[in-house]
Design a protein around this motif. Sequence first.
Motif, PDB file in Angstrom:
ATOM      1  N   MET A   1       0.838  -1.203   0.000  1.00 40.04           N
ATOM      2  CA  MET A   1       0.000   0.000   0.000  1.00 40.04           C
ATOM      3  C   MET A   1       0.876   1.257   0.000  1.00 40.04           C
ATOM      4  O   MET A   1       0.619   2.190  -0.761  1.00 40.04           O
ATOM      5  N   VAL A   2       1.902   1.251   0.854  1.00 41.93           N
ATOM      6  CA  VAL A   2       2.807   2.404   0.906  1.00 41.93           C
ATOM      7  C   VAL A   2       3.464   2.595  -0.456  1.00 41.93           C
ATOM      8  O   VAL A   2       3.519   3.713  -0.986  1.00 41.93           O
ATOM      9  N   GLU A   3       3.957   1.509  -1.034  1.00 45.30           N
ATOM     10  CA  GLU A   3       4.619   1.578  -2.340  1.00 45.30           C
ATOM     11  C   GLU A   3       3.680   2.115  -3.425  1.00 45.30           C
ATOM     12  O   GLU A   3       4.071   2.932  -4.257  1.00 45.30           O
ATOM     13  N   LEU A   4       2.422   1.675  -3.405  1.00 39.41           N
ATOM     14  CA  LEU A   4       1.469   2.073  -4.430  1.00 39.41           C
ATOM     15  C   LEU A   4       0.951   3.502  -4.257  1.00 39.41           C
ATOM     16  O   LEU A   4       0.791   4.235  -5.234  1.00 39.41           O
ATOM     17  N   PHE A   5       0.632   3.871  -3.018  1.00 35.20           N
ATOM     18  CA  PHE A   5      -0.111   5.110  -2.770  1.00 35.20           C
ATOM     19  C   PHE A   5       0.748   6.297  -2.363  1.00 35.20           C
ATOM     20  O   PHE A   5       0.258   7.417  -2.328  1.00 35.20           O
ATOM     21  N   ASP A   6       2.019   6.079  -2.012  1.00 35.08           N
ATOM     22  CA  ASP A   6       2.905   7.198  -1.685  1.00 35.08           C
ATOM     23  C   ASP A   6       3.580   7.649  -2.978  1.00 35.08           C
ATOM     24  O   ASP A   6       4.755   7.413  -3.227  1.00 35.08           O
TER      25      ASP A   6
ATOM     26  N   VAL B  15      -3.829   2.929  -9.670  1.00 35.09           N
ATOM     27  CA  VAL B  15      -2.865   1.896 -10.045  1.00 35.09           C
ATOM     28  C   VAL B  15      -1.474   2.446  -9.745  1.00 35.09           C
ATOM     29  O   VAL B  15      -1.180   3.612 -10.016  1.00 35.09           O
ATOM     30  N   GLY B  16      -0.637   1.607  -9.165  1.00 34.87           N
ATOM     31  CA  GLY B  16       0.737   2.004  -8.847  1.00 34.87           C
ATOM     32  C   GLY B  16       1.475   2.459 -10.093  1.00 34.87           C
ATOM     33  O   GLY B  16       1.287   1.902 -11.181  1.00 34.87           O
ATOM     34  N   SER B  17       2.334   3.468  -9.933  1.00 34.79           N
ATOM     35  CA  SER B  17       3.005   4.079 -11.089  1.00 34.79           C
ATOM     36  C   SER B  17       3.769   3.054 -11.928  1.00 34.79           C
ATOM     37  O   SER B  17       3.782   3.141 -13.154  1.00 34.79           O
ATOM     38  N   GLN B  18       4.398   2.076 -11.283  1.00 30.48           N
ATOM     39  CA  GLN B  18       5.176   1.090 -12.030  1.00 30.48           C
ATOM     40  C   GLN B  18       4.313   0.085 -12.787  1.00 30.48           C
ATOM     41  O   GLN B  18       4.823  -0.691 -13.590  1.00 30.48           O
ATOM     42  N   PHE B  19       2.980   0.123 -12.544  1.00 33.85           N
ATOM     43  CA  PHE B  19       2.083  -0.840 -13.196  1.00 33.85           C
ATOM     44  C   PHE B  19       1.123  -0.180 -14.187  1.00 33.85           C
ATOM     45  O   PHE B  19       0.262  -0.857 -14.754  1.00 33.85           O
TER      46      PHE B  19
ATOM     47  N   GLY C 110      -0.295   1.632 -17.633  1.00 30.27           N
ATOM     48  CA  GLY C 110      -0.094   1.351 -19.048  1.00 30.27           C
ATOM     49  C   GLY C 110      -0.342  -0.100 -19.427  1.00 30.27           C
ATOM     50  O   GLY C 110      -0.066  -0.506 -20.553  1.00 30.27           O
ATOM     51  N   GLN C 111      -0.876  -0.903 -18.490  1.00 29.13           N
ATOM     52  CA  GLN C 111      -1.152  -2.312 -18.759  1.00 29.13           C
ATOM     53  C   GLN C 111      -2.652  -2.594 -18.848  1.00 29.13           C
ATOM     54  O   GLN C 111      -3.062  -3.748 -18.932  1.00 29.13           O
ATOM     55  N   GLY C 112      -3.467  -1.545 -18.780  1.00 28.39           N
ATOM     56  CA  GLY C 112      -4.913  -1.731 -18.845  1.00 28.39           C
ATOM     57  C   GLY C 112      -5.512  -2.260 -17.550  1.00 28.39           C
ATOM     58  O   GLY C 112      -6.658  -2.726 -17.545  1.00 28.39           O
ATOM     59  N   LEU C 113      -4.763  -2.211 -16.457  1.00 27.95           N
ATOM     60  CA  LEU C 113      -5.256  -2.740 -15.180  1.00 27.95           C
ATOM     61  C   LEU C 113      -6.488  -1.993 -14.691  1.00 27.95           C
ATOM     62  O   LEU C 113      -7.463  -2.610 -14.252  1.00 27.95           O
ATOM     63  N   ALA C 114      -6.449  -0.667 -14.756  1.00 26.98           N
ATOM     64  CA  ALA C 114      -7.581   0.125 -14.253  1.00 26.98           C
ATOM     65  C   ALA C 114      -8.835  -0.128 -15.079  1.00 26.98           C
ATOM     66  O   ALA C 114      -9.913  -0.314 -14.521  1.00 26.98           O
ATOM     67  N   VAL C 115      -8.706  -0.152 -16.394  1.00 25.71           N
ATOM     68  CA  VAL C 115      -9.876  -0.400 -17.250  1.00 25.71           C
ATOM     69  C   VAL C 115     -10.483  -1.760 -16.921  1.00 25.71           C
ATOM     70  O   VAL C 115     -11.702  -1.885 -16.726  1.00 25.71           O
TER      71      VAL C 115
ATOM     72  N   LEU D 178      -1.348  -4.413  -7.240  1.00 21.80           N
ATOM     73  CA  LEU D 178      -0.848  -3.506  -8.271  1.00 21.80           C
ATOM     74  C   LEU D 178      -1.606  -2.189  -8.253  1.00 21.80           C
ATOM     75  O   LEU D 178      -1.220  -1.234  -8.923  1.00 21.80           O
ATOM     76  N   GLY D 179      -2.693  -2.146  -7.489  1.00 18.65           N
ATOM     77  CA  GLY D 179      -3.542  -0.965  -7.391  1.00 18.65           C
ATOM     78  C   GLY D 179      -4.774  -1.313  -6.585  1.00 18.65           C
ATOM     79  O   GLY D 179      -4.799  -2.335  -5.887  1.00 18.65           O
ATOM     80  N   GLU D 180      -5.784  -0.462  -6.695  1.00 22.45           N
ATOM     81  CA  GLU D 180      -7.017  -0.657  -5.944  1.00 22.45           C
ATOM     82  C   GLU D 180      -8.204  -0.200  -6.771  1.00 22.45           C
ATOM     83  O   GLU D 180      -8.104   0.742  -7.565  1.00 22.45           O
ATOM     84  N   VAL D 181      -9.334  -0.857  -6.553  1.00 20.99           N
ATOM     85  CA  VAL D 181     -10.615  -0.415  -7.102  1.00 20.99           C
ATOM     86  C   VAL D 181     -11.610  -0.431  -5.943  1.00 20.99           C
ATOM     87  O   VAL D 181     -11.551  -1.303  -5.083  1.00 20.99           O
ATOM     88  N   LEU D 182     -12.464   0.596  -5.896  1.00 22.50           N
ATOM     89  CA  LEU D 182     -13.432   0.746  -4.810  1.00 22.50           C
ATOM     90  C   LEU D 182     -14.829   0.878  -5.379  1.00 22.50           C
ATOM     91  O   LEU D 182     -15.020   1.521  -6.410  1.00 22.50           O
ATOM     92  N   LEU D 183     -15.792   0.326  -4.674  1.00 20.71           N
ATOM     93  CA  LEU D 183     -17.202   0.517  -5.000  1.00 20.71           C
ATOM     94  C   LEU D 183     -17.862   1.130  -3.776  1.00 20.71           C
ATOM     95  O   LEU D 183     -17.768   0.587  -2.684  1.00 20.71           O
ATOM     96  N   MET D 184     -18.494   2.276  -3.970  1.00 25.43           N
ATOM     97  CA  MET D 184     -19.164   2.985  -2.886  1.00 25.43           C
ATOM     98  C   MET D 184     -20.659   3.051  -3.202  1.00 25.43           C
ATOM     99  O   MET D 184     -21.123   3.976  -3.862  1.00 25.43           O
ATOM    100  N   PRO D 185     -21.413   2.023  -2.773  1.00 25.38           N
ATOM    101  CA  PRO D 185     -22.834   1.953  -3.112  1.00 25.38           C
ATOM    102  C   PRO D 185     -23.644   3.164  -2.649  1.00 25.38           C
ATOM    103  O   PRO D 185     -24.608   3.536  -3.316  1.00 25.38           O
TER     104      PRO D 185
END
Length: 169
Positions: free
Chosen positions: A27-32, A93-97, A99-104, A77-84
């Motif tokens: 989490m620290v690596e991804l979000f900082d 998505v973490g900066s190093q990840f 461009g791989q279409g992970l978020a989409v 590699l990142g996070e996705v959230l659903l807030m009903p």
Amino acid sequence: MTEMTGVRLAGDGLILREWVEADLPAMVELFDDPAVAYWTPLVTPFDEQAAKAYLEVAQADNGRIQLAITTDGERPLGEVLLMPKTLSVGYSVGSQFRGQGLAVRAVKLITAYAHEVAGMPRVLLEIEAENEASNAVARGAGYELTDAEPAPVTEKGRDLLLYTWEHLA
């Protein structure tokens, strides 16, 4: 006492799973990250203390579903959230990840879950016009920009306008 939602989604080469204590260093690596600090409401700097507080929220019974984006069920590699409550989705998505279409792919999975399992006929994204990467994710995940007036928000001392994107079941 922490609660787990029991949500685990798999598809399109991804496994979205709940955050666990072992994920704190990731989490620290991804979000900082400067981009995460700029475009999201996450605290900055995002250190181990911030990660622990974030994990508590992620595991709380607060109606939100916060899932680590992985390709192997392990390494976040990142996070996705659903807030009903707000019918909305968020992601990072973490900066190093990037461009791989992970978020989409993650947004498509969580959106399908929102429609099919959570019974949400409409799912929203709120994105700044200048956030070209997130706007590309919205388009790639099948969301459409609405005619709604942008919502003015002040976040971390910055005034911004959030545009609404929607996905209908």
